[in-house]
Design a protein around this motif. Sequence first.
Motif, PDB file in Angstrom:
ATOM      1  N   ILE A   1       1.166   6.897 -10.002  1.00 59.12           N
ATOM      2  CA  ILE A   1       2.229   7.375  -9.473  1.00 59.12           C
ATOM      3  C   ILE A   1       2.003   8.455  -8.339  1.00 59.12           C
ATOM      4  CG2 ILE A   1       4.523   9.122  -9.856  1.00 59.12           C
ATOM      5  CD1 ILE A   1       4.514   7.642 -12.692  1.00 59.12           C
ATOM      6  N   PHE A   2       1.249   9.504  -8.467  1.00 57.51           N
ATOM      7  CA  PHE A   2       0.978  10.368  -7.410  1.00 57.51           C
ATOM      8  C   PHE A   2      -0.098   9.623  -6.276  1.00 57.51           C
ATOM      9  CE2 PHE A   2       2.373  13.118 -10.823  1.00 57.51           C
ATOM     10  CZ  PHE A   2       3.245  13.878 -10.024  1.00 57.51           C
ATOM     11  N   GLY A   3      -0.777   8.781  -6.843  1.00 59.55           N
ATOM     12  CA  GLY A   3      -1.757   8.187  -5.960  1.00 59.55           C
ATOM     13  C   GLY A   3      -1.031   7.295  -4.814  1.00 59.55           C
ATOM     14  N   ILE A   4       0.248   6.706  -5.273  1.00 59.00           N
ATOM     15  CA  ILE A   4       1.260   6.294  -4.383  1.00 59.00           C
ATOM     16  C   ILE A   4       1.678   7.030  -3.569  1.00 59.00           C
ATOM     17  CG2 ILE A   4       3.230   4.685  -4.188  1.00 59.00           C
ATOM     18  CD1 ILE A   4       2.564   3.225  -6.856  1.00 59.00           C
ATOM     19  N   GLN A   5       2.106   8.178  -4.094  1.00 65.19           N
ATOM     20  CA  GLN A   5       2.794   9.353  -3.018  1.00 65.19           C
ATOM     21  C   GLN A   5       1.894   9.558  -1.876  1.00 65.19           C
ATOM     22  OE1 GLN A   5       6.120  10.460  -3.386  1.00 65.19           O
ATOM     23  NE2 GLN A   5       6.025   8.606  -4.254  1.00 65.19           N
ATOM     24  N   SER A   6       0.582   9.829  -2.138  1.00 68.29           N
ATOM     25  CA  SER A   6      -0.400  10.149  -1.359  1.00 68.29           C
ATOM     26  C   SER A   6      -0.721   9.208  -0.385  1.00 68.29           C
ATOM     27  CB  SER A   6      -2.007  10.399  -1.932  1.00 68.29           C
ATOM     28  OG  SER A   6      -1.773  11.428  -3.028  1.00 68.29           O
TER      29      SER A   6
ATOM     30  N   LEU B   1      14.612  -3.116  -2.523  1.00 65.16           N
ATOM     31  CA  LEU B   1      14.687  -4.182  -3.219  1.00 65.16           C
ATOM     32  C   LEU B   1      13.279  -4.535  -4.125  1.00 65.16           C
ATOM     33  CD1 LEU B   1      16.713  -6.687  -1.128  1.00 65.16           C
ATOM     34  CD2 LEU B   1      17.275  -5.438  -3.230  1.00 65.16           C
ATOM     35  N   ALA B   2      12.221  -4.105  -3.565  1.00 60.80           N
ATOM     36  CA  ALA B   2      10.840  -4.396  -4.036  1.00 60.80           C
ATOM     37  C   ALA B   2      10.713  -4.081  -5.331  1.00 60.80           C
ATOM     38  CB  ALA B   2       9.897  -3.683  -3.136  1.00 60.80           C
ATOM     39  N   PRO B   3      10.937  -2.899  -6.088  1.00 62.95           N
ATOM     40  CA  PRO B   3      11.042  -2.534  -7.378  1.00 62.95           C
ATOM     41  C   PRO B   3      11.854  -3.471  -8.387  1.00 62.95           C
ATOM     42  CG  PRO B   3      11.246  -0.533  -6.284  1.00 62.95           C
ATOM     43  CD  PRO B   3      11.713  -1.758  -5.438  1.00 62.95           C
ATOM     44  N   VAL B   4      13.019  -3.939  -7.818  1.00 53.79           N
ATOM     45  CA  VAL B   4      13.869  -4.986  -8.379  1.00 53.79           C
ATOM     46  C   VAL B   4      13.056  -6.153  -8.526  1.00 53.79           C
ATOM     47  CG1 VAL B   4      16.073  -5.973  -8.415  1.00 53.79           C
ATOM     48  CG2 VAL B   4      15.933  -3.757  -7.597  1.00 53.79           C
ATOM     49  N   VAL B   5      12.545  -6.618  -7.805  1.00 48.75           N
ATOM     50  CA  VAL B   5      11.815  -7.857  -7.650  1.00 48.75           C
ATOM     51  C   VAL B   5      10.567  -7.830  -8.617  1.00 48.75           C
ATOM     52  CG1 VAL B   5      10.588  -9.563  -6.417  1.00 48.75           C
ATOM     53  CG2 VAL B   5      12.334  -8.605  -5.444  1.00 48.75           C
ATOM     54  N   SER B   6       9.896  -6.702  -8.535  1.00 54.47           N
ATOM     55  CA  SER B   6       8.531  -6.408  -9.236  1.00 54.47           C
ATOM     56  C   SER B   6       8.399  -5.012  -9.622  1.00 54.47           C
ATOM     57  CB  SER B   6       7.231  -6.770  -8.549  1.00 54.47           C
ATOM     58  OG  SER B   6       5.992  -6.763  -9.036  1.00 54.47           O
TER      59      SER B   6
ATOM     60  N   TYR C   1       2.866  -1.709 -10.302  1.00 52.14           N
ATOM     61  CA  TYR C   1       2.235  -0.910  -9.430  1.00 52.14           C
ATOM     62  C   TYR C   1       2.301  -1.666  -7.903  1.00 52.14           C
ATOM     63  CZ  TYR C   1      -1.658   1.397  -6.757  1.00 52.14           C
ATOM     64  OH  TYR C   1      -2.247   2.438  -5.997  1.00 52.14           O
ATOM     65  N   ALA C   2       1.926  -2.807  -7.896  1.00 49.01           N
ATOM     66  CA  ALA C   2       1.881  -3.420  -6.646  1.00 49.01           C
ATOM     67  C   ALA C   2       3.376  -3.446  -5.830  1.00 49.01           C
ATOM     68  CB  ALA C   2       1.690  -4.971  -6.724  1.00 49.01           C
TER      69      ALA C   2
ATOM     70  N   HIS D   1       6.975  -0.774  -2.026  1.00 48.73           N
ATOM     71  CA  HIS D   1       8.172  -0.187  -1.719  1.00 48.73           C
ATOM     72  C   HIS D   1       8.055   0.966  -1.114  1.00 48.73           C
ATOM     73  CE1 HIS D   1      11.939   2.440  -2.956  1.00 48.73           C
ATOM     74  NE2 HIS D   1      11.117   3.148  -3.516  1.00 48.73           N
ATOM     75  N   PHE D   2       6.986   1.910  -1.572  1.00 44.43           N
ATOM     76  CA  PHE D   2       6.796   3.027  -0.539  1.00 44.43           C
ATOM     77  C   PHE D   2       6.407   2.859   0.713  1.00 44.43           C
ATOM     78  CE2 PHE D   2       7.548   5.458  -4.693  1.00 44.43           C
ATOM     79  CZ  PHE D   2       8.397   6.482  -4.308  1.00 44.43           C
ATOM     80  N   LEU D   3       5.412   1.953   0.862  1.00 41.38           N
ATOM     81  CA  LEU D   3       4.716   1.511   2.145  1.00 41.38           C
ATOM     82  C   LEU D   3       6.085   0.982   3.029  1.00 41.38           C
ATOM     83  CD1 LEU D   3       1.467  -0.415   1.539  1.00 41.38           C
ATOM     84  CD2 LEU D   3       1.775   1.889   2.473  1.00 41.38           C
ATOM     85  N   ALA D   4       7.002   0.252   2.570  1.00 38.19           N
ATOM     86  CA  ALA D   4       8.105  -0.233   3.202  1.00 38.19           C
ATOM     87  C   ALA D   4       9.030   1.080   3.893  1.00 38.19           C
ATOM     88  CB  ALA D   4       8.776  -1.405   2.537  1.00 38.19           C
ATOM     89  N   ILE D   5       9.173   2.036   2.936  1.00 37.15           N
ATOM     90  CA  ILE D   5       9.989   3.172   3.082  1.00 37.15           C
ATOM     91  C   ILE D   5       9.247   4.026   4.384  1.00 37.15           C
ATOM     92  CG2 ILE D   5      10.788   5.534   2.359  1.00 37.15           C
ATOM     93  CD1 ILE D   5      11.215   4.077  -0.411  1.00 37.15           C
ATOM     94  N   ALA D   6       7.805   3.950   4.104  1.00 41.34           N
ATOM     95  CA  ALA D   6       7.087   4.770   5.448  1.00 41.34           C
ATOM     96  C   ALA D   6       7.466   4.183   6.453  1.00 41.34           C
ATOM     97  CB  ALA D   6       5.772   4.845   5.056  1.00 41.34           C
ATOM     98  N   ALA D   7       7.429   2.790   6.644  1.00 38.79           N
ATOM     99  CA  ALA D   7       7.575   1.992   8.201  1.00 38.79           C
ATOM    100  C   ALA D   7       8.994   2.242   8.488  1.00 38.79           C
ATOM    101  CB  ALA D   7       7.419   0.626   7.765  1.00 38.79           C
ATOM    102  N   GLY D   8       9.938   2.115   7.530  1.00 37.07           N
ATOM    103  CA  GLY D   8      11.653   2.280   7.866  1.00 37.07           C
ATOM    104  C   GLY D   8      11.892   3.421   8.344  1.00 37.07           C
ATOM    105  N   ARG D   9      11.397   4.596   7.648  1.00 38.51           N
ATOM    106  CA  ARG D   9      11.827   5.983   7.971  1.00 38.51           C
ATOM    107  C   ARG D   9      11.172   6.345   9.484  1.00 38.51           C
ATOM    108  NH1 ARG D   9      14.202   8.941   4.159  1.00 38.51           N
ATOM    109  NH2 ARG D   9      13.644  11.052   5.051  1.00 38.51           N
ATOM    110  N   SER D  10       9.660   5.887   9.557  1.00 39.82           N
ATOM    111  CA  SER D  10       9.255   6.302  10.754  1.00 39.82           C
ATOM    112  C   SER D  10       9.567   5.469  12.006  1.00 39.82           C
ATOM    113  CB  SER D  10       7.877   5.861  10.714  1.00 39.82           C
ATOM    114  OG  SER D  10       7.415   4.640  10.340  1.00 39.82           O
TER     115      SER D  10
END
Length: 449
Positions: free
Chosen positions: A55-60, A98-103, A106-107, A112-121
């Motif tokens: 969880i915290f690795g994904i945040q990093s 929608l990514a966590p709903v589909v899967s 961990y993947a 999910h968070f990589l796409a959020i980083a892209a969207g927010r940036s």
Amino acid sequence: MRARSSRRGAGTGLTVTARRIIRLNYGFQLLFNLLWWMPVFYAYQKAAGLSDGQIFGIQSIYYVAFCLFEIPTGLIADRIGTRNCLLAGAVAMTAANLAPVVSASYAGFLVHFLAIAAGRSLTSGAASAYLYDGLRAEKCDEHYLRAEGTARALGLVAKVVCWPLVGPLMAVAHPAPYVLSAASAAGSLACAVALPRLAGAGDGTGKTDGGHGGGAFLRDAGAALRCVASSRWLTLVMVQGVAIFTLSRICQVNLFQPILLDHGIAEASHGSVMAAMTVAEAVASARPQWLSRRLPPVAWVSVLSLALAGSLAAMTFGGPWAVVALLCLFAAATGFAYPVQRKLVNDAVPTHAPRATLLSVESIVDRAVCALAAIAAGAYLAAGRLDALLWHSALATAVLLGVFQLLVRSGVVKRESAGQAVRPAGPGETRAGAADRPGTARNRARKPL
């Protein structure tokens, strides 16, 4: 047709188009940032089988990705237009939720968070740049500060209203927080589609210089770096904003629970304290005009930053109720400071400069310093030195702002308004000609706030 769209509203000083831009910006900012899953994402991922390390690795990875994405997305916004960048960001955020709903794995959460980083940036600099340029095109730029602050306030109020509903909704449908977040992002996409195109903003037509491909992006990046290097005022204003972002982020995210627990405030009350802080920040964000005009905006940002630092230091003395009051004061000062600081940076951007790219540069600097501060905060907490951390943060802020004010008052750095900084000269054009070109905002009168 143009005359009709530019008609001023009675008593508001806003044209029809300006009112439309402001209202749709409110809708976009509220829905884009309404992440229903925020209060439960840790427990949700634990229930999905992820370990604390994962969880915290994904945040990093998310924070690193955000900083990396900020560089190209600012360039993209200045190349394809800020409105188109908002569209792309809303699409990315919808897919991300929608990514966590589909899967729910961990993947899935990593995507999910990589796409959020892209969207927010994609939207972090573009949203502010679009609002600023849109109102200035309508000669309503004096309304920018209130529009920016109100948009932030509405988003905060929406979180206070919606977040308590997450638990009951999850009991009905476990993926509800992510489905609702995706629906909110889709609503922000509808708002972006309805935003009017800005003349000369590159919305769908690209830059007017006819550049294409990597060379054009490199030229935009070079132009942004030259603006920062040539404008001491812009650089200093960005540096001043680091104090606000770092203190607010570290206190409200990293130190919020440690401070409450250190003063004996049980976890069951943390949600109520967060709600009170959010209300205080929302009210202040919506009313930056309450700040007296006896001080210029740059001085107000310094004063408010010192208020943040003083609140942190005072928490080492107070009891539980005093700490809650100081946290609410901290949140209110943050609410006042953010829109004023955002306007200062926008005003300092030279005419014809790549605005969205420069705002992304500011965001990168803020988050890079915040990442270093988070590492230091972790070291202090591990050593059981929370009070020392609060005092050292306050002292570091005071020193930074003292140096800033010394440079401003000594005359080493001259204050600049929008359009006063000299843009890079074009082919066959002198620097003086670039600065005094007809149609610039060089000589426009501007109110302090």
